[in-house]
Design an enzyme around this catalytic site. Structure first.
Site, PDB file in Angstrom:
ATOM      1  N   ALA A  73       0.810  -1.246  -0.059  1.00 43.60           N
ATOM      2  CA  ALA A  73       0.061   0.230  -0.042  1.00 43.60           C
ATOM      3  C   ALA A  73       0.746   1.141  -0.092  1.00 43.60           C
ATOM      4  O   ALA A  73       1.435   1.570   0.935  1.00 43.60           O
ATOM      5  CB  ALA A  73      -0.680  -0.061   1.328  1.00 43.60           C
ATOM      6  N   THR A 116      11.827  -0.119  -4.449  1.00 43.27           N
ATOM      7  CA  THR A 116      11.755   0.571  -5.826  1.00 43.27           C
ATOM      8  C   THR A 116      13.179   0.897  -6.438  1.00 43.27           C
ATOM      9  O   THR A 116      14.233   1.290  -5.564  1.00 43.27           O
ATOM     10  CB  THR A 116      11.214   1.921  -6.071  1.00 43.27           C
ATOM     11  OG1 THR A 116      11.172   2.410  -7.437  1.00 43.27           O
ATOM     12  CG2 THR A 116      11.278   2.783  -5.191  1.00 43.27           C
ATOM     13  N   TYR A 140       9.156   9.836  -4.361  1.00 39.60           N
ATOM     14  CA  TYR A 140       8.881   8.650  -4.244  1.00 39.60           C
ATOM     15  C   TYR A 140      10.004   7.628  -3.896  1.00 39.60           C
ATOM     16  O   TYR A 140       9.649   6.846  -2.670  1.00 39.60           O
ATOM     17  CB  TYR A 140       8.211   8.235  -5.647  1.00 39.60           C
ATOM     18  CG  TYR A 140       8.194   6.797  -5.647  1.00 39.60           C
ATOM     19  CD1 TYR A 140       7.350   5.891  -5.120  1.00 39.60           C
ATOM     20  CD2 TYR A 140       8.802   5.999  -6.650  1.00 39.60           C
ATOM     21  CE1 TYR A 140       7.025   4.655  -5.030  1.00 39.60           C
ATOM     22  CE2 TYR A 140       8.461   4.513  -6.913  1.00 39.60           C
ATOM     23  CZ  TYR A 140       7.813   3.948  -6.006  1.00 39.60           C
ATOM     24  OH  TYR A 140       7.495   2.306  -6.001  1.00 39.60           O
ATOM     25  N   HIS A 188       2.115   4.442 -17.414  1.00 41.75           N
ATOM     26  CA  HIS A 188       3.282   3.568 -17.653  1.00 41.75           C
ATOM     27  C   HIS A 188       3.297   3.245 -19.083  1.00 41.75           C
ATOM     28  O   HIS A 188       2.390   3.301 -19.907  1.00 41.75           O
ATOM     29  CB  HIS A 188       3.346   2.343 -16.819  1.00 41.75           C
ATOM     30  CG  HIS A 188       3.389   2.503 -15.222  1.00 41.75           C
ATOM     31  ND1 HIS A 188       2.262   2.549 -14.448  1.00 41.75           N
ATOM     32  CD2 HIS A 188       4.427   2.800 -14.452  1.00 41.75           C
ATOM     33  CE1 HIS A 188       2.701   2.953 -13.172  1.00 41.75           C
ATOM     34  NE2 HIS A 188       4.175   3.092 -13.442  1.00 41.75           N
ATOM     35  N   LEU A 189       4.601   2.917 -19.640  1.00 41.97           N
ATOM     36  CA  LEU A 189       4.910   2.645 -21.091  1.00 41.97           C
ATOM     37  C   LEU A 189       4.188   1.709 -21.640  1.00 41.97           C
ATOM     38  O   LEU A 189       3.595   1.933 -22.938  1.00 41.97           O
ATOM     39  CB  LEU A 189       6.416   2.569 -21.358  1.00 41.97           C
ATOM     40  CG  LEU A 189       6.678   2.435 -22.674  1.00 41.97           C
ATOM     41  CD1 LEU A 189       6.729   3.670 -23.445  1.00 41.97           C
ATOM     42  CD2 LEU A 189       8.410   2.091 -22.698  1.00 41.97           C
ATOM     43  N   PHE A 207       9.212  10.144 -24.349  1.00 39.03           N
ATOM     44  CA  PHE A 207       9.805  11.158 -23.558  1.00 39.03           C
ATOM     45  C   PHE A 207      11.228  11.528 -23.592  1.00 39.03           C
ATOM     46  O   PHE A 207      11.844  11.084 -22.747  1.00 39.03           O
ATOM     47  CB  PHE A 207       9.285  11.248 -21.972  1.00 39.03           C
ATOM     48  CG  PHE A 207       7.929  10.996 -21.918  1.00 39.03           C
ATOM     49  CD1 PHE A 207       7.035  11.790 -22.315  1.00 39.03           C
ATOM     50  CD2 PHE A 207       7.447  10.148 -20.544  1.00 39.03           C
ATOM     51  CE1 PHE A 207       5.687  11.701 -22.093  1.00 39.03           C
ATOM     52  CE2 PHE A 207       5.963  10.265 -20.351  1.00 39.03           C
ATOM     53  CZ  PHE A 207       5.558  10.946 -20.996  1.00 39.03           C
ATOM     54  N   ARG A 220      15.321   0.715 -19.999  1.00 45.41           N
ATOM     55  CA  ARG A 220      14.764   0.143 -18.714  1.00 45.41           C
ATOM     56  C   ARG A 220      14.872  -1.421 -18.747  1.00 45.41           C
ATOM     57  O   ARG A 220      14.904  -1.856 -19.598  1.00 45.41           O
ATOM     58  CB  ARG A 220      13.210   0.652 -18.546  1.00 45.41           C
ATOM     59  CG  ARG A 220      13.063   2.109 -18.326  1.00 45.41           C
ATOM     60  CD  ARG A 220      13.435   2.355 -16.888  1.00 45.41           C
ATOM     61  NE  ARG A 220      13.470   3.928 -16.478  1.00 45.41           N
ATOM     62  CZ  ARG A 220      14.298   4.895 -17.049  1.00 45.41           C
ATOM     63  NH1 ARG A 220      15.567   4.564 -17.704  1.00 45.41           N
ATOM     64  NH2 ARG A 220      14.102   6.258 -16.703  1.00 45.41           N
ATOM     65  N   ARG A 281      11.229  13.547 -19.372  1.00 45.78           N
ATOM     66  CA  ARG A 281      10.355  13.550 -18.361  1.00 45.78           C
ATOM     67  C   ARG A 281      11.475  14.082 -17.208  1.00 45.78           C
ATOM     68  O   ARG A 281      12.234  13.119 -17.033  1.00 45.78           O
ATOM     69  CB  ARG A 281       9.730  12.497 -17.929  1.00 45.78           C
ATOM     70  CG  ARG A 281       8.534  12.360 -16.890  1.00 45.78           C
ATOM     71  CD  ARG A 281       7.814  11.045 -17.113  1.00 45.78           C
ATOM     72  NE  ARG A 281       8.428   9.694 -16.760  1.00 45.78           N
ATOM     73  CZ  ARG A 281       7.718   8.632 -16.627  1.00 45.78           C
ATOM     74  NH1 ARG A 281       6.715   8.323 -16.756  1.00 45.78           N
ATOM     75  NH2 ARG A 281       8.690   7.360 -16.573  1.00 45.78           N
TER      76      ARG A 281
HETATM   77  N1  UDP Z   1       7.917   6.672 -21.032  1.00 40.99           N
HETATM   78  C1  UDP Z   1       7.520   7.413 -22.592  1.00 40.99           C
HETATM   79  N2  UDP Z   1       6.249   7.733 -22.664  1.00 40.99           N
HETATM   80  C2  UDP Z   1       5.240   7.423 -21.882  1.00 40.99           C
HETATM   81  C3  UDP Z   1       5.446   6.792 -20.606  1.00 40.99           C
HETATM   82  C4  UDP Z   1       6.780   6.380 -20.283  1.00 40.99           C
HETATM   83  O1  UDP Z   1       8.465   7.503 -23.151  1.00 40.99           O
HETATM   84  O2  UDP Z   1       4.051   7.855 -22.201  1.00 40.99           O
HETATM   85  C5  UDP Z   1       9.331   6.401 -20.959  1.00 40.99           C
HETATM   86  C6  UDP Z   1       9.863   7.060 -19.692  1.00 40.99           C
HETATM   87  O3  UDP Z   1      10.413   8.170 -19.895  1.00 40.99           O
HETATM   88  C7  UDP Z   1      10.888   5.917 -19.088  1.00 40.99           C
HETATM   89  C8  UDP Z   1      10.050   4.565 -19.689  1.00 40.99           C
HETATM   90  O4  UDP Z   1       9.315   4.782 -20.803  1.00 40.99           O
HETATM   91  O5  UDP Z   1      11.980   6.124 -19.797  1.00 40.99           O
HETATM   92  C9  UDP Z   1       9.457   3.723 -18.583  1.00 40.99           C
HETATM   93  O6  UDP Z   1       8.336   4.662 -17.897  1.00 40.99           O
HETATM   94  P1  UDP Z   1       7.334   4.263 -16.887  1.00 40.99           P
HETATM   95  O7  UDP Z   1       6.594   5.266 -16.579  1.00 40.99           O
HETATM   96  O8  UDP Z   1       6.429   2.942 -17.546  1.00 40.99           O
HETATM   97  O9  UDP Z   1       8.348   3.411 -15.722  1.00 40.99           O
HETATM   98  P2  UDP Z   1       9.225   4.192 -14.632  1.00 40.99           P
HETATM   99  O10 UDP Z   1      10.396   3.946 -15.273  1.00 40.99           O
HETATM  100  O11 UDP Z   1       8.902   5.701 -14.492  1.00 40.99           O
HETATM  101  O12 UDP Z   1       8.997   3.333 -13.576  1.00 40.99           O
END
Ligand code: UDP
Length: 329
Positions: A73, A116, A140, A188-189, A207, A220, A281
């Site tokens: 949670a 994380t 976070y 999320h991507l 991004f 990633r 981002r």
């Molecule tokens: N990302 C992107 N476009 C989106 C969402 C995510 O380019 O609409 C990229 C983000 O910049 C990161 C990767 O995808 O490099 C994974 O992002 P996500 O939010 O899924 O997970 P995080 O890495 O933040 O835990």
């Protein structure tokens, strides 16, 4: 004895609950359903309530013989945490403090934390090892690291033993296709890419394509949600047989760029999936890849989904059959 899973109606929590039940554990779920979905939890084991509410916690610990707590949670969005840090300190840090206080009062001494890779911040090297420096670049990661530190002192003072699992990028869905990822709004991507494949969005916004990586997009380490679930079960076994607290990375040890994810999703779905490129981002490191050697050696963790294509295929199976997520269940 019962395992209390907080946040067990959320994405990773619900997959872990399913896995624990498959392995004949007794489970109860505490979830405030702000982000979680009641439909993601089997009937009869869900208690609706907030982890920050001492009365709710007292009721649970007084009425059930709780052996261990698996704590999901939390709020978990990097961008939101930068805009609303106090919300993250409240839900994540104060929530954990209340939960640990209740455990301490009731003599419960096994704890598994959903932590994380954001605890590391900008990595100094990849793959990242657990002993590498932790300098979070957003609230976070900072709040999860604060909980890890709280656990260290609770061990020293009360003998509370914990396993903190630092996940890299959770992805995929249960192979049955009955539960999966459903965030409102989605950020999320992989789910967003699949929403483009479903025609629910026109394009995926990348991004930033000017990172120092092979194709300029962020890299990633994607790890299947059922492999994360397996790791929580193994962490529980570890706590049953060991008397020391530990931190573990959970990832596949292989990095994929945003463009590679899109290319694989095109293959899985047979759809075009157009993209646009926008600004970076804030807070996104260029590359995050785990060394999970410690979890493999000490927990006996062995991820079943090692290929990105099979991970995306399970996610696609969920999204294709549940285009409105749990709202359509
Ligand atoms: N990302 C992107 N476009 C989106 C969402 C995510 O380019 O609409 C990229 C983000 O910049 C990161 C990767 O995808 O490099 C994974 O992002 P996500 O939010 O899924 O997970 P995080 O890495 O933040 O835990």
């Amino acid at each position: 004895m019962t395992i209390l899973v907080t946040g067990g109606a959320g994405y990773i929590g619900s997959h872990t609950v399913t896995d624990l039940l498959d392995y004949d554990e007794e489970v109860i779920v505490l979830d405030n359903l702000q982000k979680g979905h009641a439909q993601a939890v089997p009937p009869g084991i869900l208690m609706r309530g907030d982890v920050r509410d001492p009365e709710t916690l007292h009721e649970i610990f007084a009425n059930y013989e709780i052996e261990a707590v698996i704590h999901f949670a939390a709020d978990s969005l990097v961008g939101e945490s930068a805009q609303e840090p106090l919300k993250y300190y409240d839900n994540n840090v104060i929530g954990a403090q209340r939960l640990l206080s209740a455990m301490q009062k009731h003599g419960v001494r096994k704890f598994v934390l959903s932590s994380t890779a954001a605890a590391y911040g900008e990595p100094q090297r990849v793959p990242i090892e657990e002993s590498d420096q932790t300098v979070p670049t957003n609230p976070y990661g900072e709040t999860k690291l604060a909980i890890e530190k709280m656990l260290h002192w609770c061990d020293a003072a009360y003998g509370l033993k914990s396993v903190a699992l630092r996940y890299f990028n959770a992805a995929g869905a249960h192979p049955s296709g009955k539960i999966g990822e459903d965030h409102q709004p989605e950020s999320h991507l992989i789910p967003i890419v699949l929403q483009v494949a479903l025609g629910q969005r026109e394009a995926i916004d990348i991004f930033g394509d000017d990172y120092p990586t092979t194709d300029g997009t962020c890299i990633r380490d994607y790890i299947h949600v059922m492999d994360l679930a397996q790791a929580h079960r193994l962490a529980l076994h570890y706590l049953r047989r060991n008397n020391s607290s530990r931190v573990y990375n959970l990832g596949n040890g292989q990095g994929f760029s945003v463009k590679e994810v899109i290319a694989q999703a095109r293959e899985v779905t047979g759809q075009a999936i157009p993209w646009l490129v926008s600004a970076r981002r804030p807070g996104d490191p260029a590359v995050l890849v785990a060394s999970a050697a410690r979890a493999q050696a000490e927990l006996g963790w062995c991820p079943a989904y090692t290929g990105l294509q099979e991970i995306i295929a399970t996610a696609w199976n969920w999204h294709k059959h549940h285009p409105q997520g749990f709202a359509g269940v």
